[in-house]
Scaffold this motif. Structure first.
Motif, mmCIF file in Angstrom:
data_model
loop_
_atom_site.group_PDB
_atom_site.id
_atom_site.type_symbol
_atom_site.label_atom_id
_atom_site.label_comp_id
_atom_site.label_asym_id
_atom_site.label_seq_id
_atom_site.Cartn_x
_atom_site.Cartn_y
_atom_site.Cartn_z
ATOM 1 N N VAL A 114 0.830 -1.200 0.000
ATOM 2 C CA VAL A 114 0.000 0.000 0.000
ATOM 3 C C VAL A 114 0.867 1.253 0.000
ATOM 4 N N ILE A 115 1.908 1.260 0.837
ATOM 5 C CA ILE A 115 2.781 2.445 0.904
ATOM 6 C C ILE A 115 3.485 2.662 -0.435
ATOM 7 N N LEU A 116 3.927 1.576 -1.083
ATOM 8 C CA LEU A 116 4.548 1.735 -2.388
ATOM 9 C C LEU A 116 3.547 2.252 -3.416
ATOM 10 N N GLY A 117 2.301 1.781 -3.328
ATOM 11 C CA GLY A 117 1.268 2.302 -4.215
ATOM 12 C C GLY A 117 1.064 3.793 -4.014
ATOM 13 N N ILE A 118 1.073 4.219 -2.761
ATOM 14 C CA ILE A 118 0.939 5.651 -2.449
ATOM 15 C C ILE A 118 2.147 6.425 -2.973
ATOM 16 N N MET A 119 3.343 5.841 -2.809
ATOM 17 C CA MET A 119 4.549 6.504 -3.291
ATOM 18 C C MET A 119 4.506 6.694 -4.810
ATOM 19 N N VAL A 120 4.022 5.673 -5.524
ATOM 20 C CA VAL A 120 3.898 5.788 -6.975
ATOM 21 C C VAL A 120 2.915 6.897 -7.333
ATOM 22 N N ALA A 121 1.774 6.939 -6.610
ATOM 23 C CA ALA A 121 0.783 7.984 -6.865
ATOM 24 C C ALA A 121 1.357 9.372 -6.597
ATOM 25 N N LEU A 122 2.147 9.491 -5.531
ATOM 26 C CA LEU A 122 2.772 10.777 -5.212
ATOM 27 C C LEU A 122 3.747 11.208 -6.307
ATOM 28 N N MET A 123 4.588 10.271 -6.744
ATOM 29 C CA MET A 123 5.566 10.608 -7.780
ATOM 30 C C MET A 123 4.884 10.973 -9.086
ATOM 31 N N ASN A 124 3.758 10.333 -9.369
ATOM 32 C CA ASN A 124 2.994 10.700 -10.559
ATOM 33 C C ASN A 124 2.352 12.076 -10.411
ATOM 34 N N LYS A 125 1.814 12.323 -9.218
ATOM 35 C CA LYS A 125 1.088 13.579 -8.984
ATOM 36 C C LYS A 125 1.995 14.795 -9.127
ATOM 37 N N VAL A 126 3.194 14.717 -8.588
ATOM 38 C CA VAL A 126 4.109 15.858 -8.679
ATOM 39 C C VAL A 126 4.793 15.925 -10.041
ATOM 40 N N GLY A 127 4.620 14.866 -10.841
ATOM 41 C CA GLY A 127 5.229 14.853 -12.157
ATOM 42 C C GLY A 127 6.619 14.278 -12.196
ATOM 43 N N GLY A 128 7.033 13.609 -11.123
ATOM 44 C CA GLY A 128 8.370 13.024 -11.101
ATOM 45 C C GLY A 128 8.542 11.947 -12.153
ATOM 46 N N SER A 129 7.528 11.083 -12.306
ATOM 47 C CA SER A 129 7.606 10.019 -13.304
ATOM 48 C C SER A 129 7.630 10.598 -14.712
ATOM 49 N N ALA A 130 6.771 11.621 -14.952
ATOM 50 C CA ALA A 130 6.739 12.251 -16.271
ATOM 51 C C ALA A 130 8.057 12.952 -16.568
ATOM 52 N N ALA A 131 8.618 13.620 -15.552
ATOM 53 C CA ALA A 131 9.890 14.322 -15.746
ATOM 54 C C ALA A 131 11.013 13.333 -16.040
ATOM 55 N N PHE A 132 11.003 12.204 -15.334
ATOM 56 C CA PHE A 132 12.016 11.188 -15.602
ATOM 57 C C PHE A 132 11.846 10.631 -17.013
ATOM 58 N N GLY A 133 10.570 10.456 -17.426
ATOM 59 C CA GLY A 133 10.318 9.981 -18.779
ATOM 60 C C GLY A 133 10.841 10.952 -19.823
#
Length: 551
Positions: A114-133
């Motif tokens: 659950v915590i990892l799921g939340i962490m993924v959602a957080l990184m997506n929300k701030v745009g960290g995943s998109a920025a890394f992409g």
């Protein structure tokens, strides 16, 4: 569709009715310490997982298949008594679903999820995943580069397979999507760098589990035994080599080729199902940057390592190696992920890339993204508990021990196959080598057969990882599907031909190692590793040639 559903329903009812009449006769009340079902420690004890796996592959529906497998296991245990069956299904102290959910180790894994799921959602929300992409799109130019980067990250995250699966998936998914790598291929790359890396990494939760499974009565301690098995862990080594060769030589085979061909055309999923939709990144104009993804992931890795050695007594005077060997992986991962969760809150708030409201919204979003793997894990644990209640491990024990007398030089091959079957049926690598390692140590316990002991334990570990890769009810396989956000059945069906290819080469390796180890002893059996590597390379070239001729 309705006809298929009705066929599935009526077939299940008919099967349970047959089993009811066959096994009918349990008393209304039992003595849990002395009671044994009619099928205890027989081949029928493997029926529940075999039926569940068969139904999952036929119907492409995991939840109901697992449910039916559990119900059949409970019915067999109850010898047809429906009241006892219901109590066994829910409340049995060793295998009931409620008991499994009350187990602190299992709950720890669910909280970590659950915590990892939340962490993924957080990184997506701030745009960290998109920025890394976006960063990766400028630095990773090809599909081969995207796949090699995924493999490299998987190799670097060697602490724990659960952590590996979800972290690599969340970080590399935007990159592989941009380069049109199918979700099924991403799931395979994640899965193939999870357990195979952990089982050859001295500092990992798997090393701790193997160490604790080696009985104290032999002339070598558990951790030293684990280190000795690394060069004989043929399946893990062959899987890593095969994965790199497939990527560099740019070919795929089996059903994976269909998924990859479709991905190049723009369809990353092939099937209609688009799982884990809540976890997708829909932030078109991210405020964040690459550091918003890299920093939490780095902190997560460090904190999980610290958490694991903390549970092993590192801060109470134990050495780092001993602390890892005695670590509680579940507790350590929960501690590490919880600290990272609070760090991420402070980090994002300080940087001003997220409001408190956005942070709060990510908590239920992350939980929803993990509902599917949580459901499957819960039922997979319960199904494993049912096989334990039916005495499946004792049946396997007798099967292995009965073959040990006159076939010792072939015992590594036999153990490898038995471990594959047991891990495939139960969905657990750890449970498999926990059952088989003590048996192997009893067969090869004297000093003059030390090399064969090491080879046989390595065969057990290899077979456990292979069976785990092939099984649709394996927790690591489920995690890989979740990390890649891939349809679970797609992942299982596309990975199976690859796993069986590596298993075939490994079987030859254990045949060679067994003959050399039994005949000559010492390190001569290490000649089997080059044999495996060369054979795997030749096999890949042959398959690539056939694939290209077919095109």
């Amino acid at each position: 569709m309705r006809k298929t559903n009705y066929t599935f329903l009526f077939s299940t009812i008919a099967l349970m009715a047959v089993l009811f009449f066959i096994s009918y006769g349990a008393p209304a009340t039992i003595d849990a310490e002395t009671y044994k079902p009619a099928v205890y420690s027989t081949i029928a004890s493997l029926l529940p997982p075999v039926i569940a796996i068969g139904l999952a592959l036929i119907t492409k529906e995991v939840y109901s298949s697992l449910f039916v497998g559990i119900a059949i296991g409970a019915l067999l245990y109850a010898n047809g008594n429906l009241e006892l069956m219901l109590n066994t299904f829910l409340f049995n102290a060793d295998g009931g679903m409620v008991t499994k959910l009350a187990d602190s180790w299992n709950v720890g894994i669910l909280i970590f999820l659950v915590i990892l799921g939340i962490m993924v959602a957080l990184m997506n929300k701030v745009g960290g995943s998109a920025a890394f992409g976006q960063w990766a799109s400028q630095n990773i130019k090809t599909r081969v580069g995207a796949q090699l980067a995924t493999i490299g990250l998987g190799v670097l995250i060697f602490v724990d397979d659960y952590f590996n699966c979800l972290t690599v998936g969340s970080v590399m998914r935007p990159v592989t999507d941009r380069h049109q790598v199918s979700r099924a291929k991403l799931a395979y790359l994640i899965d193939a760098t999870a357990a195979p890396i952990c089982i050859v990494a001295p500092v990992s939760s798997w090393a701790a589990a193997v160490t604790s499974s080696v009985p104290k009565g032999i002339d070598i301690n558990g951790f030293s035994m684990f280190l000795n098995t690394i060069p004989y862990n043929f399946y893990a080594i062959c899987t890593l080599l095969m994965m790199v060769l497939i990527t560099v030589l740019k070919f795929d085979f089996g059903t994976m080729k269909i998924h990859e061909d479709n991905a190049v055309k723009g369809d990353l999923f092939t099937t209609v199902d688009r799982p884990y939709g809540d976890g997708e990144d829909n932030n078109d104009k991210p405020m964040g940057s690459v550091i918003d993804l890299v920093m939490p992931v780095a902190v997560l890795i460090v904190c999980c390592i610290i958490g694991m050695v903390y549970t092993g007594g590192f801060f109470k005077g134990e050495s780092f190696v001993d602390a890892f060997a005695g670590a509680d992986a579940s507790q350590g991962l929960v501690l590490g992920s919880t600290v990272t969760f609070f760090f991420s809150f402070c980090f994002y708030m300080t940087r001003g890339v997220m409001s408190f409201k956005d942070f709060a919204e990510c908590i239920p979003a992350g939980f929803r993204a993990m509902v599917a793997p949580i459901m499957i894990l819960t039922m997979a644990w319960t199904l494993s508990g049912m096989t334990g209640l039916l005495g499946a491990k004792f049946y396997v024990h007798d099967l292995v021990a009965g073959s040990a007398g006159v076939l010792k030089m072939f015992l590594p091959c036999i153990i490898f196959l038995v471990a594959i079957f047991l891990a495939f049926s139960t969905g657990t690598s750890w449970g498999t080598f926990a059952i088989l390692i003590p048996i192997v140590c009893n067969v090869f316990g004297s000093a003059d057969t030390h090399e064969m002991l090491v080879i046989s334990i390595a065969a057990c570990l290899s077979g456990a990882v292979c069976g785990d890769h092939c099984s649709p009810i394996s927790d690591t396989t489920i995690m890989a599907s979740a990390g890649a956000q891939s349809n679970h059945v797609n992942h299982v069906s596309t990975q199976l031909p690859y796993a069986l290819t590596a298993a075939s080469v490994s079987f030859v390796g254990y045949l060679v190692a067994g003959v050399l180890g039994y005949t000559f002893g010492n390190a001569t059996a290490l000649l089997a590793l080059p044999v495996c590597l060369v054979l795997m390379f030749i096999t890949m070239l042959v398959i690539r040639s056939r694939v290209r001729r077919a095109d």
